[in-house]
Design a protein around this motif. Structure first.
Motif, PDB file in Angstrom:
ATOM      1  N   PHE A  85       0.716  -1.181  -0.047  1.00  0.00           N
ATOM      2  CA  PHE A  85       0.450  -0.162   0.238  1.00  0.00           C
ATOM      3  C   PHE A  85       0.731   1.202  -0.103  1.00  0.00           C
ATOM      4  O   PHE A  85       2.097   1.184   0.533  1.00  0.00           O
ATOM      5  N   MET A  86       0.176   2.405  -0.424  1.00  0.00           N
ATOM      6  CA  MET A  86       0.877   3.411  -0.091  1.00  0.00           C
ATOM      7  C   MET A  86      -0.496   4.593   0.630  1.00  0.00           C
ATOM      8  O   MET A  86      -1.620   4.400   0.099  1.00  0.00           O
ATOM      9  N   LEU A  87      -0.331   5.638   1.731  1.00  0.00           N
ATOM     10  CA  LEU A  87      -1.260   6.178   2.513  1.00  0.00           C
ATOM     11  C   LEU A  87      -0.730   7.922   2.586  1.00  0.00           C
ATOM     12  O   LEU A  87       0.206   7.942   2.424  1.00  0.00           O
ATOM     13  N   GLN A  88      -1.616   8.413   1.592  1.00  0.00           N
ATOM     14  CA  GLN A  88      -1.181  10.050   1.460  1.00  0.00           C
ATOM     15  C   GLN A  88      -2.279  10.964   1.922  1.00  0.00           C
ATOM     16  O   GLN A  88      -3.198  10.118   2.007  1.00  0.00           O
ATOM     17  N   ALA A  89      -1.914  12.065   2.685  1.00  0.00           N
ATOM     18  CA  ALA A  89      -2.920  13.210   2.704  1.00  0.00           C
ATOM     19  C   ALA A  89      -2.803  14.508   1.747  1.00  0.00           C
ATOM     20  O   ALA A  89      -1.404  14.342   2.001  1.00  0.00           O
ATOM     21  N   ARG A  90      -4.173  14.425   0.070  1.00  0.00           N
ATOM     22  CA  ARG A  90      -3.668  15.641   0.034  1.00  0.00           C
ATOM     23  C   ARG A  90      -4.122  16.394   0.137  1.00  0.00           C
ATOM     24  O   ARG A  90      -5.769  16.086   0.504  1.00  0.00           O
ATOM     25  N   THR A  91      -4.108  18.004  -0.067  1.00  0.00           N
ATOM     26  CA  THR A  91      -5.139  18.911  -0.032  1.00  0.00           C
ATOM     27  C   THR A  91      -6.641  18.673  -0.837  1.00  0.00           C
ATOM     28  O   THR A  91      -5.956  18.495  -1.950  1.00  0.00           O
ATOM     29  N   VAL A  92      -7.515  19.280  -0.739  1.00  0.00           N
ATOM     30  CA  VAL A  92      -8.561  19.120  -1.410  1.00  0.00           C
ATOM     31  C   VAL A  92      -8.350  20.534  -3.239  1.00  0.00           C
ATOM     32  O   VAL A  92      -8.737  20.126  -3.847  1.00  0.00           O
ATOM     33  N   SER A  93      -7.497  20.996  -2.078  1.00  0.00           N
ATOM     34  CA  SER A  93      -7.495  23.133  -3.303  1.00  0.00           C
ATOM     35  C   SER A  93      -6.792  22.421  -4.133  1.00  0.00           C
ATOM     36  O   SER A  93      -7.087  22.731  -5.873  1.00  0.00           O
ATOM     37  N   ASN A  94      -5.323  21.465  -4.224  1.00  0.00           N
ATOM     38  CA  ASN A  94      -4.559  21.584  -5.802  1.00  0.00           C
ATOM     39  C   ASN A  94      -3.788  20.284  -5.386  1.00  0.00           C
ATOM     40  O   ASN A  94      -2.826  20.031  -6.020  1.00  0.00           O
ATOM     41  N   ASN A  95      -4.999  19.614  -5.157  1.00  0.00           N
ATOM     42  CA  ASN A  95      -3.918  17.744  -4.682  1.00  0.00           C
ATOM     43  C   ASN A  95      -2.033  17.519  -3.956  1.00  0.00           C
ATOM     44  O   ASN A  95      -1.633  16.778  -4.418  1.00  0.00           O
ATOM     45  N   LYS A 146      -8.179  15.224   2.328  1.00  0.00           N
ATOM     46  CA  LYS A 146      -8.558  14.213   1.855  1.00  0.00           C
ATOM     47  C   LYS A 146      -7.406  13.344   2.315  1.00  0.00           C
ATOM     48  O   LYS A 146      -6.280  13.955   2.120  1.00  0.00           O
ATOM     49  N   PHE A 147      -7.678  12.245   2.279  1.00  0.00           N
ATOM     50  CA  PHE A 147      -6.352  10.724   2.299  1.00  0.00           C
ATOM     51  C   PHE A 147      -6.931   9.767   0.841  1.00  0.00           C
ATOM     52  O   PHE A 147      -7.901  10.036   0.887  1.00  0.00           O
ATOM     53  N   PHE A 148      -6.126   9.210   0.992  1.00  0.00           N
ATOM     54  CA  PHE A 148      -5.741   8.362  -0.490  1.00  0.00           C
ATOM     55  C   PHE A 148      -4.679   7.604  -0.092  1.00  0.00           C
ATOM     56  O   PHE A 148      -3.965   7.165   0.426  1.00  0.00           O
ATOM     57  N   ILE A 149      -5.714   6.322  -0.362  1.00  0.00           N
ATOM     58  CA  ILE A 149      -4.253   4.999  -0.786  1.00  0.00           C
ATOM     59  C   ILE A 149      -4.837   4.089  -2.064  1.00  0.00           C
ATOM     60  O   ILE A 149      -5.358   4.263  -2.216  1.00  0.00           O
ATOM     61  N   SER A 150      -3.316   3.767  -2.722  1.00  0.00           N
ATOM     62  CA  SER A 150      -3.575   2.690  -3.258  1.00  0.00           C
ATOM     63  C   SER A 150      -2.970   1.469  -2.571  1.00  0.00           C
ATOM     64  O   SER A 150      -2.122   0.970  -1.681  1.00  0.00           O
ATOM     65  N   ILE A 151      -3.507   0.089  -3.291  1.00  0.00           N
ATOM     66  CA  ILE A 151      -3.341  -0.671  -2.658  1.00  0.00           C
ATOM     67  C   ILE A 151      -3.235  -2.101  -3.730  1.00  0.00           C
ATOM     68  O   ILE A 151      -3.738  -2.061  -5.035  1.00  0.00           O
ATOM     69  N   VAL A 152      -2.270  -2.792  -2.796  1.00  0.00           N
ATOM     70  CA  VAL A 152      -1.309  -4.673  -4.269  1.00  0.00           C
ATOM     71  C   VAL A 152      -2.439  -5.144  -3.499  1.00  0.00           C
ATOM     72  O   VAL A 152      -1.077  -6.016  -2.235  1.00  0.00           O
ATOM     73  N   GLN A 153      -2.940  -6.129  -3.864  1.00  0.00           N
ATOM     74  CA  GLN A 153      -3.662  -7.059  -3.957  1.00  0.00           C
ATOM     75  C   GLN A 153      -2.622  -8.476  -4.092  1.00  0.00           C
ATOM     76  O   GLN A 153      -2.766  -9.180  -3.504  1.00  0.00           O
ATOM     77  N   SER A 154      -1.950  -7.754  -5.443  1.00  0.00           N
ATOM     78  CA  SER A 154      -0.990  -9.324  -5.846  1.00  0.00           C
ATOM     79  C   SER A 154       0.165  -8.487  -6.891  1.00  0.00           C
ATOM     80  O   SER A 154      -0.017  -7.186  -7.036  1.00  0.00           O
TER      81      SER A 154
END
Length: 173
Positions: A85-95, A146-154
């Motif tokens: 996984f990769m987790l980040q917080a990003r601003t709504v206004s400019n990502n 907002k918090f964003f996550i990318s998940i790698v199942q395999s």
């Protein structure tokens, strides 16, 4: 006689290809690469992106607003096991990536995309399901996040940029 040279050449070619693929795969077993910081996309070979509408992972926080300097608990819940996984917080206004993570569960580590500790990734390929983090907002106002996550199942299957609900910055006019 000329066929005798083809078999060793084919074996050497196969061995080199296998060694390259194994070493490439091993590089990501200890976390996302810095090349994924901007778009949060895994850099695996021939991976298959799945629609974020059909994911089995959610990102939650028990806060609907925060103030500069606040600590915000973040929970990632899943109905299936995943490896990376990769987790980040990003601003709504400019990502833009914002804040730092100050509490990580086992099997996780900090990654510096733009500032120390602004991103969290996996530190091993053990199976994961539900994880809890704490994110610290910057001391200066940055707006809603907002918090964003990318998940790698395999190695071949992933979901990118699954997002949380908006967490509004308190005290804004």
């Amino acid at each position: 006689m000329e066929d005798g040279g083809r078999a060793p050449t084919a074996i050497v070619g196969w061995a080199c290809t296998t060694l390259c693929l194994v070493s490439y795969a091993a590089a990501f077993s200890q976390g996302a690469s810095l090349s994924a910081c901007t778009d949060m996309m895994p850099r695996h070979l021939r991976v298959q992106l799945h629609s974020s509408n059909s994911n089995y992972v959610t990102v939650h926080t028990n806060m609907s607003f925060y103030f500069p300097g606040d600590k915000v608990p973040v929970t990632v819940r899943s109905t299936r096991d995943y490896m990376g996984f990769m987790l980040q917080a990003r601003t709504v206004s400019n990502n833009e990536i914002a804040g730092t993570f100050i509490f990580l569960p086992p099997g996780s580590k900090l990654l510096t995309c733009f500032e120390d500790g602004d991103t969290v990734t996996h530190s091993d390929k053990s199976l994961k399901r539900n994880l809890s983090f704490v994110w610290k907002a910057p001391d200066q106002p940055i707006g809603d996040i907002k918090f964003f996550i990318s998940i790698v199942q395999s190695y071949f299957v992933y979901w990118a940029k699954i997002e949380s609900a908006v967490v509004a910055q308190g005290g804004q006019n």
